[in-house]
Design an enzyme around this catalytic site. Structure first.
Site, PDB file in Angstrom:
ATOM      1  N   ARG A 175     -10.196 -11.810   1.947  1.00  0.00           N
ATOM      2  CA  ARG A 175     -11.330 -12.683   1.269  1.00  0.00           C
ATOM      3  C   ARG A 175     -10.342 -14.134   1.496  1.00  0.00           C
ATOM      4  O   ARG A 175     -10.928 -15.262   1.539  1.00  0.00           O
ATOM      5  CB  ARG A 175     -11.498 -12.511  -0.132  1.00  0.00           C
ATOM      6  CG  ARG A 175     -10.250 -12.333  -1.164  1.00  0.00           C
ATOM      7  CD  ARG A 175     -10.727 -11.546  -2.479  1.00  0.00           C
ATOM      8  NE  ARG A 175     -10.957 -10.107  -2.036  1.00  0.00           N
ATOM      9  CZ  ARG A 175     -11.212  -8.967  -2.933  1.00  0.00           C
ATOM     10  NH1 ARG A 175     -11.652  -9.450  -4.111  1.00  0.00           N
ATOM     11  NH2 ARG A 175     -11.392  -7.861  -2.436  1.00  0.00           N
ATOM     12  N   LYS A 195       0.977  -1.165  -0.110  1.00  0.00           N
ATOM     13  CA  LYS A 195       0.007  -0.070  -0.089  1.00  0.00           C
ATOM     14  C   LYS A 195       0.783   1.304  -0.026  1.00  0.00           C
ATOM     15  O   LYS A 195       2.008   1.348   0.414  1.00  0.00           O
ATOM     16  CB  LYS A 195      -0.822  -0.047   1.150  1.00  0.00           C
ATOM     17  CG  LYS A 195      -1.830  -0.998   1.349  1.00  0.00           C
ATOM     18  CD  LYS A 195      -2.615  -0.842   2.581  1.00  0.00           C
ATOM     19  CE  LYS A 195      -3.620  -1.969   2.809  1.00  0.00           C
ATOM     20  NZ  LYS A 195      -4.924  -1.753   1.724  1.00  0.00           N
TER      21      LYS A 195
END
Length: 487
Positions: free
Chosen positions: A339, A265
């Site tokens: 996920r 990020k």
């Protein structure tokens, strides 16, 4: 801060807050004071036309012999009284704190049950995480010490508030978990904190990496393999219902810090990624609450705890892993890691416990913030009945939801060229839905709802009942779901 309940009497010190009802009608306490002091309240209202006695609106009018006197508009929304009452309590606390008032008496002239809700709102707003401050001055700290709420039956109100206090305690516990820095709350230390909840009546099991590997959980293990911290899966069970009855299941994403892994990020704002375990914290706080209030249900909470870090061991974009379900996953972006964590948690939960339903919570996608902002969580579900129940309790608790679609048109977009699926879509479209259809492939037909709480798990400006920071979003929502439909 301590909250007391008592029959109305003029306080000896501090502040007195009296109710002014819709249409600027004085409550009994206000009317008596007005008469005693020569119409001082009516005059103040007349001279301050901006005071319209709207719900929660206040007006400081004077100092009397006991201290300050404030007027407070009380106009409870009949359509959503709980939201209205909690908001009133939170605004009351903020008012007192802003005026540096340590002690206050509030005469809302409402039912004992309503007053207990006001007390809950004030308690929630009083949350303060100050353990790491060493140089704060006294006038920079919260100052409210005691609020006395006037009621008709103090003992009854205190009993009702005792039940509300369990909710407040669970929410504070949840907020603490989310707010702690990632060098304090990491997978092993987090699991250790959860294990302490055995004293609340939960059975707590912890699976380490060896146990998860043996179960074939290659999906969750792939996320944490770049970290020096060992990944954990924690299973909490509570049996307060009928023996043999299927449990309700709650599953949470617990990425204790998310760098994005190899798909790293940007540096700006990365400190906020300690919040990426907020979904798991809600599950833990909920399970604590169900056990401590002795809910008449069977429930299970499963949280996957990992730290997503880049290293020579980290999963690379393009790697293929196998989940517990036996399905293979091409990891195209290591920052779509939540996920991968939930895939094995969901499969484990449905296969071991055969629950009535599964609700999972996760700060899953930034795309949900783009779509819905910070006022609503996104909901995806394969079961209309469960979705409608969640929508109903969301209205009652004001922890708002918006249902988004699933379906084949979206599901086929995560088909991989070399594996059963890929962990992101083929382009940037429908990012939140891509996460949801990925999760749906791991619930095996169990009634299920996925709540994407990326926009609601913390608030940057604060709200009526939450100061700036973690919100424990979902604790009240899911507790209300249990109360309304399953007890």
């Amino acid at each position: 801060m301590k909250i007391n309940f008592a029959n109305f009497s003029l306080p000896k010190n501090g502040a007195l807050i009296v109710a002014v009802q819709k249409g600027k009608k004085l409550g009994k306490a206000a009317a008596d004071l007005d008469k005693k002091h020569g119409g001082i309240i009516a005059t103040a209202i007349k001279n301050n036309p901006s005071f319209e006695a709207k719900h929660g609106q206040t007006l400081l009018i004077t100092n009397l012999e006991f201290g300050r006197l404030l007027l407070c508009g009380v106009d409870v929304d009949a359509k959503n009284p709980e939201k209205s009452l909690l908001s009133l309590g939170g605004k009351l606390y903020s008012l007192l704190n802003s005026h540096k008032i340590k002690t206050a008496t509030f005469a809302p002239e409402l039912s004992d049950a309503d007053c207990a809700k006001i007390a809950l709102g004030a308690t929630l707003k009083s949350y303060y995480f100050g353990k790491y401050f060493t140089k704060k001055k006294a006038d920079e700290l919260p100052c409210v010490e005691n609020i006395t709420i006037s009621v008709s039956s103090p003992a009854k109100a205190q009993g009702l508030f005792k039940a509300e206090q369990l909710i407040a305690d669970a929410i504070s516990f949840t907020k603490n978990l989310v707010t702690e820095p990632a060098n304090v709350i990491y997978p092993e230390s987090y699991a250790a904190e959860i294990k302490k909840l055995s004293k609340s009546g939960l059975k707590v099991e912890v699976l380490g990496e060896a146990a998860m590997k043996k179960l074939g959980m290659g999906s969750i293990l792939s996320v944490g393999q770049g970290s020096a911290r060992e990944s954990q899966m924690v299973i909490m069970t509570y049996n307060g219902g009928k023996k043999g009855e299927k449990p309700l299941a709650f599953v949470g994403k617990g990425v204790t810090f998310d760098t994005g892994g190899i798909s790293i990020k940007p540096a700006s704002g990365m400190d906020e990624m300690k919040f990426d375990m907020a979904g798991s914290a809600t599950v833990v706080g909920l399970m604590k609450l169900l056990a401590e209030r002795k809910a008449k249900v069977n429930a299970v909470g499963v949280v996957g705890l990992v730290e997503n870090m880049p290293s020579d061991r980290a999963t690379r974009p393009g790697d293929v892993v196998k989940s517990m379900s036996g399905q293979t996953i091409e990891v195209l972006n290591t920052d779509a890691e939540g996920r991968l964590v939930l895939a094995d948690c969901l499969w484990y939960t449905q296969s071991r416990f055969k629950p009535k339903f599964i609700v999972n919570l996760a700060t899953l996608t930034g795309a949900i913030i783009v779509a819905l902002g910070s006022s609503r969580a996104g909901m995806f579900s394969n079961d209309d009945e469960l979705a409608k129940k969640l929508e109903k309790v969301a209205e009652l608790t004001d922890e708002n939801l918006w249902r988004l679609p699933l379906g084949e048109v979206y599901d086929k977009q995560i088909n991989s060229q070399i594996a059963d699926m890929q962990n992101i879509g083929t382009d940037r479209e429908a990012g939140s839905i891509m996460g949801a259809v990925f999760l749906q492939r791991h619930v095996n037909g169990t009634p299920w709802a996925h709540l994407d709480i990326a926009g609601t798990a913390w608030c940057k400006k604060g709200s009526d009942i939450h100061p700036k920071g973690a919100t424990a979003w979902g604790v009240r929502l899911l507790d209300k779901l249990v109360r309304e439909y399953y007890e």
